[in-house]
Each structure stands twice: as structure tokens, then as C-alpha cells.
Design a protein around this motif. Structure first.
Motif, PDB file in Angstrom:
ATOM      1  N   ILE A 558       0.838  -1.208   0.000  1.00  0.00           N
ATOM      2  CA  ILE A 558       0.000   0.000   0.000  1.00  0.00           C
ATOM      3  C   ILE A 558       0.868   1.250   0.000  1.00  0.00           C
ATOM      4  O   ILE A 558       0.600   2.217  -0.719  1.00  0.00           O
ATOM      5  N   SER A 565      -3.938   1.810  -4.710  1.00  0.00           N
ATOM      6  CA  SER A 565      -4.619   1.354  -3.493  1.00  0.00           C
ATOM      7  C   SER A 565      -5.336   2.505  -2.795  1.00  0.00           C
ATOM      8  O   SER A 565      -5.270   2.649  -1.585  1.00  0.00           O
ATOM      9  N   ALA A 566      -5.984   3.360  -3.617  1.00  0.00           N
ATOM     10  CA  ALA A 566      -6.730   4.487  -3.037  1.00  0.00           C
ATOM     11  C   ALA A 566      -7.786   3.949  -2.083  1.00  0.00           C
ATOM     12  O   ALA A 566      -8.513   3.011  -2.403  1.00  0.00           O
ATOM     13  N   PRO A 567      -7.868   4.513  -0.900  1.00  0.00           N
ATOM     14  CA  PRO A 567      -8.702   3.923   0.154  1.00  0.00           C
ATOM     15  C   PRO A 567     -10.179   3.846  -0.207  1.00  0.00           C
ATOM     16  O   PRO A 567     -10.748   2.766  -0.256  1.00  0.00           O
ATOM     17  N   LYS A 570     -12.630   0.948   0.746  1.00  0.00           N
ATOM     18  CA  LYS A 570     -11.981  -0.354   0.797  1.00  0.00           C
ATOM     19  C   LYS A 570     -11.244  -0.537   2.117  1.00  0.00           C
ATOM     20  O   LYS A 570     -10.736   0.419   2.703  1.00  0.00           O
ATOM     21  N   ARG A 572      -8.033  -2.149   4.290  1.00  0.00           N
ATOM     22  CA  ARG A 572      -6.602  -2.177   3.995  1.00  0.00           C
ATOM     23  C   ARG A 572      -6.236  -3.427   3.198  1.00  0.00           C
ATOM     24  O   ARG A 572      -5.422  -3.375   2.283  1.00  0.00           O
ATOM     25  N   GLU A 574      -8.206  -5.051   1.120  1.00  0.00           N
ATOM     26  CA  GLU A 574      -8.705  -4.876  -0.252  1.00  0.00           C
ATOM     27  C   GLU A 574      -7.816  -3.915  -1.039  1.00  0.00           C
ATOM     28  O   GLU A 574      -7.579  -4.117  -2.237  1.00  0.00           O
ATOM     29  N   GLN A 575      -7.342  -2.853  -0.375  1.00  0.00           N
ATOM     30  CA  GLN A 575      -6.429  -1.927  -1.042  1.00  0.00           C
ATOM     31  C   GLN A 575      -5.160  -2.652  -1.502  1.00  0.00           C
ATOM     32  O   GLN A 575      -4.681  -2.456  -2.617  1.00  0.00           O
ATOM     33  N   THR A 578      -5.858  -4.910  -4.450  1.00  0.00           N
ATOM     34  CA  THR A 578      -6.010  -4.147  -5.691  1.00  0.00           C
ATOM     35  C   THR A 578      -4.640  -3.796  -6.270  1.00  0.00           C
ATOM     36  O   THR A 578      -4.395  -3.941  -7.476  1.00  0.00           O
TER      37      THR A 578
END
Length: 689
Positions: A558, A565-567, A570, A572, A574-575, A578
Motif C-alpha cells: 500500500i 490502493s486508493a482507500p 476499501k 486495507r 482490499e487496497q 487491488t
């Protein structure tokens, strides 16, 4: 050959001759009855002093008056103006396009002193070994006479006395190779099938090179062409000679040897010569082929000596350190030269094996003298660098200043360290210089360069990383480690394994195996089964338990990839997922800044060496997985190609096949599936190529 630069240097003389001719013609116009057109033609001819008219007449022994009369006979007819123009254009076109020869500069350095110990500036080696008893070098004498040009005999900075090549009897060096048991019929059949597959891959790429790039440096395996990356002297052909012999392609080997007559090392279109690359690909290629073919082909040694004499010119500097990116044209034209203040340490310190072997085979000490002076300088500086014991990536070779603070065993430094134990073996172990340098470096390397990464399977592996060293005003040393792995760094497993054996450091054999397993792990855990050029991993703490930490890994990703990984809404986790998906990051890797695979050999070289040291069949199976992955993604209709992104399911191919694919990578794949006496580590010393 004609000196094209001489034409350019004498352009002002040509213009002056033309001006004088015009003035004389004007003064004698009544006598000779020259009209304006005749006068212009006379000027045109005078501007070409190397034409039949200009050179023979103006540079010959005839008087100017006779020359004027001679030219006038040809100027009487108006149609001669076309002839004059043609002579002028053709003459200058030829001389400006005629390749410039390196040979006069090389011959200029042919006068050398006798070997001795009179030079007070250089220490000598008082222990020795007979060349006839030495192991051969596996890479992976007649010189055409021409006159010296504008340069003192022996160069501007001649050697007063040579550091002599050791000539005493070798000491006993511990055996490297494992004592292999007799294999079963089933195991032999499997091994031979794998070996045949590797040989077929070699033949495919070799045939592609022969068809599309014969006598050129490299074939372009996607577009069926060629590229000259290393001065245009047929790098792939020369570099692959020993592999041709080793895998049994004797007819192709002899065809390639015959073709060597067409390679002219006296000239190149390249503005500069990379001394390191020329040494490992050409000099090493010739020497390796000469040794592995039982010295049956004298032409190989002749060509090696030709290359050695060429490269020796790069050492004509005030402190005898080589100009590693050598502008040979300036040197040939008489300009003094000095080593660069920004020299890569690998390019300075990785000439030892090839130059030493050339001295052993020719009984000419100048090559060994050249590299031993470098070794002496490196050994003197070793305890005084920012990280004492190691040498930084960049060095001021002109002043022998080692003030850089970047340290690694990866690119730009790798082969300097690799050659230390190998040079010890090549010299028969009689001098302790290279053992001392190796052992002095290993303390810092194990402490600051090798690191244990966190992996999802908690693998017991090591990776060779990098570090920066800082010294405070109070002389306190701070070392910032970087957990960055490189494919180039995979040679370390083989190096440490050899060092553990020959220098009686048995505890480091486990370190070597962990390094080899680290490279195998990097192959096994990517989408394609191929290791990237450069990657980052999470390092373990220096103390305490090292176990996989999924949360720490995700938080690192992240932080490294905030755009992916823009919050939003989502979590942490999930970020992180991604970012991993967008960047195609395999588990365990935190970044892959260079996703290429360029057909490099370092990983399989160390796997091969460790197999020969231990006899562990697991390493053969690992090599087979590596080979199949590489073959699957790099093979083209023409040869094999580098790939641009090993994280993609169908990685795009790059239009490059460097010579080390045939010279090293496939050599080691073939050797690991061969009998132990093929490329026996107790018989041969393996250089970079």
C-alpha cells in the motif's frame, strides 16, 4: 589501409595548394592560355591531393612548375571538367568511407621491456606456478605488420619492468566436485532426454544466427535481422565456440573456426570499445574454445593474442589503469589518454582470468602485468573504502579514489568478486593475494549484503541485496541495507560454494546453498516460472524469529503503490489486493522494478555449480523446471528472445538475443544434465563468458 583521418587533417593543405595553383595559373595564363574554366578545374584537382593528379604531383618529387604543366595537358579539353569533378568526388568518397585501422596503434605498443622486478612502484609476486600445469579457462600470434603512427615506441607511458607471471609448482587445492555414484538406467535415460532437449534448443538458436546474422554480433530473433552491439566482430560466433565443442557439434565448430579469418579486429565502426565486454566475449571466447578443444586449433590462440594486443592499448595511461570505454580512434591518432574518473568497478576488476590465461599460453608477461597492477590497487584500497572490505560500484580510476558509497554484488560490481576465487585457482593457489581479498570481503558481504526474506512458505533462503555506507563526522559507520535482488546476483551461490571448498570455509557451504535456493525460489514463485531482472522483498529482522507476516506485506505494498490502493471505502486488505492485482505482484514480492528476462545465465550457473559440489538431484529437477519455463516463453521461429515482462501470461518478446544465451545459459543447462567429466570443475575455471 588508408588513414582517413589524415585526409581530414590535411584539408587545409589541400586548400592552400588549390589557392596557390589558382594564383600561378592566373599569372601564367597568357603563356599557357588557360581560360577561366581550365583554372577552376586546376583548383578542383588541387583540392584532391590524394587523387592521381593531386597526390602524385603535389606530394611527389616533381616541381610545382612541372606539376602545373602536367595538369595543363589534361585541361586542354573542355570535357575534362567532368573527369576532374568525378575524380574529386570519387577520391573523397572513398577515403572518407574507408574503415580506419586500429592496427598502427596496436603495433606501436609492440616494443615491450623484459620481465623483471626493477619497477619500484609495483610489488611483485614471489610465488609461482608453471603454466603447463594450470587449469584451463573456459569462457563461458601472428600480427599483420604496419608502421607506428605519431606515437612513441611502447606508448606514452611504457612499463619499465613487468610484474612476472608466477611460475612455481601449484599448491594442492581441495577438490570441488562431488564423488557421484553410478546412476541407474532409469535416471540416465531421464538425464539424457533432458540433455537432448537442451541441445535441440541450442541448435535452433544457432541455426537462426547462422541464417540471419552470420559474422554479426547478434541475431534479432523476432524480426530476422542482426545487430552489432559489441563492435561488430561476430560476438555470438566467438562467444559460442566452446559450447559448440562441448555439446558435440564439431562440424559447426570447425566451420566457425574457419570463418574467423573474416573477422578483422583492426577496425570497427564503433566510436569506442568496451574493454570489459570485449575481454569476456572475444578474448574469453577464443581462450575457452582453445582450451576445451585441447589446444588443437592454433588459430584460436592467434585470434586471442590479436584481441589481447588490441586491448592492451587501453592501458597506456599515466597509472596504467585501463580506459574501460576506450575511444580507440583518439588513441590511434596520438592523443594521450587516462582512465575515467567514473569507472564501474566490475569493468576495472574483471579482466584477470582472461589476461592471466593469455600470458600463461603465450609466455608474454605483459597481459598479466596489466591486470596485476589493477589487483594491487584494489587490494591496497580494500580496507580504506566507505565499507571496508568491499569496493563501491564507482571508482575514480585515474586517481584511484574509492569514495563512492554504493555497494552490491549485483550489476556493475558482480564479476570483480566472482573472479577472486577463480583467479586463485587459475594461478594454482601459489599467491595469497586473491584469497586474502575474497576473505576480507566476505565478512561485510554476509553482514550487509546477503539478506533473508520473508516468504509465504517461510523458505530457508538468502538473496544478495545492496547497501549504502555513510561515515559521520565522528567516523561512525552507518549502513543502510536495501532488500533488492537481481538476477545478476545469482552468481553468488556458485561463488560462495567454490570459496567454501577451496579456502576451507565449510560453514559457508550452507550460505551458498541458501543463495542458490533463493534464486530457485524466485523462479518457482512467478507467473511464468522465470525470475525477474530486479525485484524487492521484505527482509527478515536481524534478530529474532522470521516468519511470514501478511499484514506487514500488505502495508508495504500500500505504501509503495498509493495510486493503485486508493482507500475509498476499501479495507486495507482490499487496497493491498487491488495494488497486487494491478501490479501483478506474486506473493512475497513487494516490487518488481525491472520485469525483463534477458536470457541471463547466473541462476542456472549457480544451480549447476551447487549440483557438482553436492550431487543433490533436486537441483537437476529445479534446472529442468527453469529450462522448460524459459523455453516456453522465449522461443521464436528464428531463435530465442528476451522477454519484456515475466509477470504477464503471454509476455511480449524483445528483439534481442545476447551472446551469453548460447555461450553460458544453454551451456550450463546442458552441463547439469551431462556426465560429471563434462565441464569438470576440477579441470576448468569458468570465466564470465
Amino acid at each position: 589501409m588508408v588513414d582517413r583521418d589524415c585526409v581530414r587533417r590535411n584539408a587545409w593543405r589541400s586548400s592552400l595548394l588549390g589557392f596557390l595553383a589558382w594564383r600561378v595559373a592566373e599569372a601564367q595564363n597568357a603563356l599557357l592560355r588557360l581560360d577561366f574554366q581550365d583554372t577552376c578545374i586546376l583548383v578542383l584537382l588541387s583540392l584532391s591531393p590524394f587523387s592521381v593528379f593531386g597526390y602524385v604531383v603535389f606530394k611527389g618529387s616533381h616541381s610545382f612548375h612541372l606539376a602545373l604543366k602536367f595538369q595543363t595537358m589534361f585541361l586542354r579539353r573542355k570535357t575534362s571538367s567532368l573527369l576532374a569533378a568525378f575524380v574529386f568526388i570519387a577520391t573523397f568518397w572513398y577515403f572518407y568511407n574507408e574503415p580506419l585501422s586500429i592496427r598502427p596503434y596496436v603495433d606501436d605498443l609492440s616494443t615491450q621491456p623484459k620481465s623483471g622486478v626493477d619497477d619500484p612502484e609495483q610489488p611483485t609476486i614471489d610465488q609461482s606456478v608453471k603454466p603447463a600445469e594450470l587449469p584451463a579457462v573456459v569462457s563461458s600470434l601472428t600480427v599483420r605488420p604496419t608502421g607506428a603512427t605519431r606515437r612513441p615506441s611502447g606508448g606514452y607511458y611504457p612499463v619499465k619492468s613487468f610484474i612476472p607471471l608466477p611460475t612455481e609448482k601449484p599448491v594442492r587445492i581441495p577438490k570441488l566436485q562431488h564423488a557421484f555414484d553410478t546412476e541407474t538406467a532409469e535416471a540416465k535415460a531421464e538425464r539424457l532426454n533432458r540433455q537432448a532437449a537442451v541441445k535441440a534448443s541450442f541448435v535452433h538458436s544457432w541455426e537462426g544466427y547462422k541464417k540471419h546474422a552470420w559474422l554479426k554480433d547478434e541475431v534479432t530473433p523476432v524480426e530476422s535481422g542482426f545487430v552489432n552491439s559489441f563492435s561488430g566482430w561476430a560476438a555470438t560466433l566467438v562467444d559460442s565456440l566452446d559450447t559448440l565443442w562441448m555439446i558435440g557439434l564439431k562440424d559447426e565448430f570447425e566451420e566457425a573456426v574457419k570463418a574467423l579469418d573474416k573477422i578483422d579486429f583492426s577496425t570497427t565502426e564503433s566510436e569506442s570499445i568496451n574493454v570489459f565486454e570485449t575481454t569476456i566475449r572475444y578474448l574469453g571466447g577464443f581462450l575457452g574454445a582453445y582450451d576445451i578443444s585441447h589446444q588443437q586449433y592454433p588459430k584460436l590462440l592467434e585470434k586471442a593474442t590479436e584481441v589481447g594486443n588490441l586491448l592492451y592499448g587501453a592501458f597506456d595511461t599515466p597509472n596504467r589503469m585501463p580506459v574501460t570505454r576506450w575511444n580507440w580512434k583518439k588513441a590511434k591518432n596520438g592523443e594521450k589518454q587516462e582512465a575515467s574518473d567514473s569507472t564501474l568497478i566490475a569493468e576495472l576488476g574483471s579482466l584477470t582470468l582472461e589476461f592471466t590465461r593469455l600470458s600463461q599460453l603465450t609466455d608474454d608477461p605483459k597481459y598479466f602485468d596489466a591486470i596485476q597492477r589493477i589487483t594491487n590497487a584494489l587490494q591496497a584500497a580494500q580496507p580504506k573504502t566507505r565499507l571496508p572490505g568491499m569496493w563501491a560500484v564507482m571508482v575514480d580510476a585515474a586517481q584511484l579514489s574509492f569514495r563512492d558509497n554504493s555497494f552490491t554484488l549485483g550489476g556493475m560490481a558482480d564479476s570483480l568478486y566472482e573472479y577472486l576465487p577463480k583467479q586463485h585457482m587459475l594461478l594454482g593457489g601459489v599467491t595469497k593475494h586473491y584469497q586474502e581479498m575474497y576473505e576480507a570481503s566476505m565478512h561485510q558481504i554476509k553482514k550487509h549484503i546477503f539478506f533473508k526474506p520473508r516468504t509465504p512458505d517461510n523458505a530457508d533462503i538468502l538473496v544478495s541485496g545492496a547497501a549504502r555506507a555513510f561515515v559521520s563526522s565522528g567516523d561512525a559507520l552507518r549502513v543502510d541495507k536495501e532488500s533488492k535482488g537481481q538476477h545478476l546476483g545469482c552468481f553468488t551461490g556458485g561463488m560462495v560454494g567454490i570459496g567454501a571448498k577451496i579456502f576451507d570455509r565449510p560453514e559457508e557451504l550452507d550460505v551458498a546453498r541458501q543463495l542458490v535456493d533463493g534464486c530457485i525460489w524466485a523462479y518457482n514463485h512467478t507467473q511464468t516460472g522465470i525470475m525477474p531482472e530486479v525485484f524487492h522483498m521484505l527482509p527478515c529482522p536481524e534478530k529474532g524469529v522470521c516468519e511470514w507476516n501478511e499484514t506487514l506485506w500488505q502495508e508495504t505494498i500500500i505504501a509503495d503503490y498509493p495510486d493503485h490502493s486508493a482507500p475509498g471505502d476499501k479495507s486495507r486488505e482490499e487496497q493491498a489486493k487491488t495494488a497486487m492485482k494491478d501490479e501483478r505482484l506474486p506473493a512475497g514480492f513487494t516490487a518488481i522494478p525491472d520485469r525483463r528476462y534477458i536470457l541471463r545465465p547466473e541462476a542456472i550457473e549457480s544451480v549447476f555449480i551447487m549440483y557438482r559440489l553436492t550431487g543433490d538431484k533436486y537441483l537437476q529437477d529445479a534446472a529442468w523446471r527453469m529450462f522448460n519455463a524459459i523455453e516456453k516463453y522465449t522461443k521464436t521461429d528464428i531463435a530465442s528472445a528476451a522477454i519484456k515482462d515475466m509477470t504477464m501470461e503471454d509476455p511480449p518478446k524483445d528483439n534481442r538475443m545476447e551472446s551469453f544465451w548460447l555461450a553460458e545459459t544453454l551451456k550450463y543447462f546442458y552441463a547439469i544434465f551431462s556426465e560429471p567429466d563434462v565441464l569438470d570443475l576440477d579441470e576448468f575455471v569458468l570465466s564470465v563468458l
